[in-house]
Motif scaffolding. Structure first.
Motif, PDB file in Angstrom:
ATOM      1  N   GLN A 102       0.829  -1.198   0.000  1.00 20.16           N
ATOM      2  CA  GLN A 102       0.000   0.000   0.000  1.00 20.16           C
ATOM      3  C   GLN A 102       0.868   1.255   0.000  1.00 20.16           C
ATOM      4  O   GLN A 102       0.580   2.220  -0.714  1.00 20.16           O
ATOM      5  CB  GLN A 102      -0.920   0.002   1.223  1.00 20.16           C
ATOM      6  CG  GLN A 102      -1.880   1.182   1.259  1.00 20.16           C
ATOM      7  CD  GLN A 102      -2.703   1.211   2.532  1.00 20.16           C
ATOM      8  OE1 GLN A 102      -2.213   0.902   3.620  1.00 20.16           O
ATOM      9  NE2 GLN A 102      -3.979   1.566   2.406  1.00 20.16           N
ATOM     10  N   GLU A 103       1.944   1.232   0.780  1.00 20.31           N
ATOM     11  CA  GLU A 103       2.833   2.391   0.851  1.00 20.31           C
ATOM     12  C   GLU A 103       3.493   2.665  -0.497  1.00 20.31           C
ATOM     13  O   GLU A 103       3.594   3.826  -0.934  1.00 20.31           O
ATOM     14  CB  GLU A 103       3.901   2.172   1.931  1.00 20.31           C
ATOM     15  CG  GLU A 103       3.360   2.117   3.352  1.00 20.31           C
ATOM     16  CD  GLU A 103       2.679   0.791   3.693  1.00 20.31           C
ATOM     17  OE1 GLU A 103       2.851  -0.190   2.920  1.00 20.31           O
ATOM     18  OE2 GLU A 103       1.973   0.735   4.710  1.00 20.31           O
ATOM     19  N   MET A 105       2.349   1.793  -3.427  1.00 17.45           N
ATOM     20  CA  MET A 105       1.320   2.244  -4.352  1.00 17.45           C
ATOM     21  C   MET A 105       0.999   3.720  -4.113  1.00 17.45           C
ATOM     22  O   MET A 105       0.807   4.492  -5.063  1.00 17.45           O
ATOM     23  CB  MET A 105       0.054   1.403  -4.175  1.00 17.45           C
ATOM     24  CG  MET A 105      -0.985   1.586  -5.285  1.00 17.45           C
ATOM     25  SD  MET A 105      -0.491   0.841  -6.846  1.00 17.45           S
ATOM     26  CE  MET A 105      -0.805   2.189  -7.975  1.00 17.45           C
ATOM     27  N   ASN A 106       0.965   4.141  -2.854  1.00 18.33           N
ATOM     28  CA  ASN A 106       0.697   5.542  -2.554  1.00 18.33           C
ATOM     29  C   ASN A 106       1.788   6.456  -3.116  1.00 18.33           C
ATOM     30  O   ASN A 106       1.502   7.549  -3.622  1.00 18.33           O
ATOM     31  CB  ASN A 106       0.573   5.749  -1.042  1.00 18.33           C
ATOM     32  CG  ASN A 106      -0.790   5.325  -0.512  1.00 18.33           C
ATOM     33  OD1 ASN A 106      -1.795   5.402  -1.213  1.00 18.33           O
ATOM     34  ND2 ASN A 106      -0.827   4.871   0.731  1.00 18.33           N
ATOM     35  N   ASN A 109       1.286   6.653  -6.820  1.00 14.80           N
ATOM     36  CA  ASN A 109       0.110   7.483  -7.095  1.00 14.80           C
ATOM     37  C   ASN A 109       0.434   8.973  -7.024  1.00 14.80           C
ATOM     38  O   ASN A 109      -0.049   9.764  -7.833  1.00 14.80           O
ATOM     39  CB  ASN A 109      -1.008   7.157  -6.116  1.00 14.80           C
ATOM     40  CG  ASN A 109      -1.575   5.752  -6.309  1.00 14.80           C
ATOM     41  OD1 ASN A 109      -1.255   5.091  -7.296  1.00 14.80           O
ATOM     42  ND2 ASN A 109      -2.393   5.312  -5.373  1.00 14.80           N
ATOM     43  N   GLN A 162      -6.288   5.505  -5.515  1.00 13.53           N
ATOM     44  CA  GLN A 162      -6.408   5.289  -4.076  1.00 13.53           C
ATOM     45  C   GLN A 162      -7.031   3.927  -3.796  1.00 13.53           C
ATOM     46  O   GLN A 162      -6.629   3.215  -2.865  1.00 13.53           O
ATOM     47  CB  GLN A 162      -7.259   6.385  -3.449  1.00 13.53           C
ATOM     48  CG  GLN A 162      -7.346   6.284  -1.916  1.00 13.53           C
ATOM     49  CD  GLN A 162      -5.976   6.405  -1.272  1.00 13.53           C
ATOM     50  OE1 GLN A 162      -5.296   7.413  -1.423  1.00 13.53           O
ATOM     51  NE2 GLN A 162      -5.562   5.362  -0.551  1.00 13.53           N
ATOM     52  N   ALA A 165      -4.457   1.284  -4.067  1.00 13.17           N
ATOM     53  CA  ALA A 165      -3.607   1.232  -2.876  1.00 13.17           C
ATOM     54  C   ALA A 165      -4.329   0.525  -1.729  1.00 13.17           C
ATOM     55  O   ALA A 165      -3.747  -0.324  -1.036  1.00 13.17           O
ATOM     56  CB  ALA A 165      -3.186   2.640  -2.460  1.00 13.17           C
ATOM     57  N   LYS A 168      -4.472  -3.310  -1.769  1.00  8.84           N
ATOM     58  CA  LYS A 168      -3.219  -4.037  -1.569  1.00  8.84           C
ATOM     59  C   LYS A 168      -3.159  -4.671  -0.186  1.00  8.84           C
ATOM     60  O   LYS A 168      -2.548  -5.729  -0.006  1.00  8.84           O
ATOM     61  CB  LYS A 168      -2.013  -3.105  -1.752  1.00  8.84           C
ATOM     62  CG  LYS A 168      -1.902  -2.435  -3.117  1.00  8.84           C
ATOM     63  CD  LYS A 168      -1.881  -3.419  -4.256  1.00  8.84           C
ATOM     64  CE  LYS A 168      -1.741  -2.683  -5.603  1.00  8.84           C
ATOM     65  NZ  LYS A 168      -1.963  -3.574  -6.753  1.00  8.84           N
TER      66      LYS A 168
END
Length: 340
Positions: A102-103, A105-106, A109, A162, A165, A168
């Motif tokens: 997630q981190e 992907m952020n 993004n 978002q 993310a 994930k």
């Protein structure tokens, strides 16, 4: 996922179950073949960080056809390019980053949004997904996309990213979310809200004022489009996602867990939910608010939202390469963080 399974194992009897149906006509943009060729060229030029196998599979998927079928009434290929870029590059990016955190992907993004909003005006020096998002902005400027529509389009892409993310967390923990959480995330990851705004690039819909385009009634219709496409995607991709344990973000899997029922019963429940959304869409289309001089145009715009939903489904049903046994592109991104 097993390296190789039989078609009988892969489909598990699901191919004979009923499928979604739409009461909207099917169209495709006249320049879809030219857009396909440009897409093949993107892959050869921009996606060299993908394996050769992944690039060849993506070419077979003809992902730009999603845009050509979803918005078939765009006047020129110049107008088609930004949406085709979003559809194809977004799908290939999602495949590639399948197992990032997630981190991570952020962070990705943030870079993408800086390029789309113009906060970062510098052309990326290396090829790849960032360069393609920079090109998307140039294509939108080139076709003179109205600024108010472009801002809505980009804002909705932000929400899609978002959603990527947020999901994930469930992929990496091999956890199936509750229906409530899943629905919230899937409303974004279906990728449909940017399409809904781009439908307004067709015909004269760009003249519709915000009082129409952002009316709660119209925004609910956008959401219904997103939910319907999310569900029909989950139905079509279900065999692939049943064969991969960690593919937890599928409505059928969610319903199976939430109600402790069989896959067959969960599938039929998902189809019922889809059909209820479709019925709501049709009722809301027939009962639009009073928009004064914009009434007829608003009605036609909603009709073309329905054609967009049917067009995306037509891509799914015409495609014989992406969700078939062995056709899916496995995520090749190597996370900096060990699996949790």
């Amino acid at each position: 996922m097993k390296s190789s399974i039989s078609n009988e194992e892969f489909y598990a009897g699901l191919q004979h179950l009923p499928k979604p149906q739409y009461p909207f006509p099917d169209f495709i943009h006249p320049d879809f073949q030219q857009q396909r060729q440009e897409y093949y060229d993107w892959i050869d030029r921009e996606y060299t960080f993908h394996s050769q196998e992944a690039r060849e599979k993506h070419k077979k998927h003809n992902l730009t056809d999603i845009a050509a079928r979803g918005c078939p009434f765009l006047k020129t290929i110049d107008e088609l390019r930004p949406l085709a870029n979003y559809a194809a590059n977004g799908a290939m990016m999602d495949d590639y980053l399948d197992r990032c955190t997630q981190e991570e992907m952020n962070e990705i993004n943030s870079c993408i949004m800086a390029l789309l909003t113009g906060e970062d005006l510098n052309e990326p020096t290396d090829n790849g997904l960032f360069h393609q998002f920079w090109i998307l902005r140039q294509n939108a400027l080139n076709c003179e996309m109205p600024e108010h529509l472009y801002k809505k389009f980009v804002r909705s892409i932000r929400n899609v990213l978002q959603g990527y993310a947020d999901e994930k967390v469930y992929y990496r923990s091999n956890k199936i979310p509750s229906f409530a959480v899943f629905s919230l995330i899937r409303n974004e990851t279906s990728g449909v809200h940017p399409f809904c705004w781009y439908v307004a690039m067709q015909k004269n819909y760009r003249n519709l004022p915000n009082e129409v385009l952002e009316h709660p009634h119209i925004l609910r219709l956008h959401m219904l489009c997103s939910l319907m496409i999310g569900i029909h995607n989950d139905i079509i991709s279900l065999p692939k996602e049943l064969s991969r344990e960690e593919d937890t973000m599928n409505l059928v899997k969610v319903l199976q867990q939430e109600h402790n029922i069989s896959i067959h019963d969960a599938y039929m429940m998902a189809l019922d939910i889809h059909d209820n959304y479709l019925n709501e869409f049709l009722v809301l289309h027939k009962n639009l608010p009073q928009f004064g001089k914009w009434q007829e145009m608003a009605y036609d715009y909603v009709q073309d939202l329905g054609i967009m939903v049917a067009g995306v489904y037509a891509w799914h049903t015409n495609d014989t390469t992406r969700y078939v046994n062995g056709g899916y592109v496995e995520g090749e991104y190597i996370s900096n963080e060990k699996s949790k």
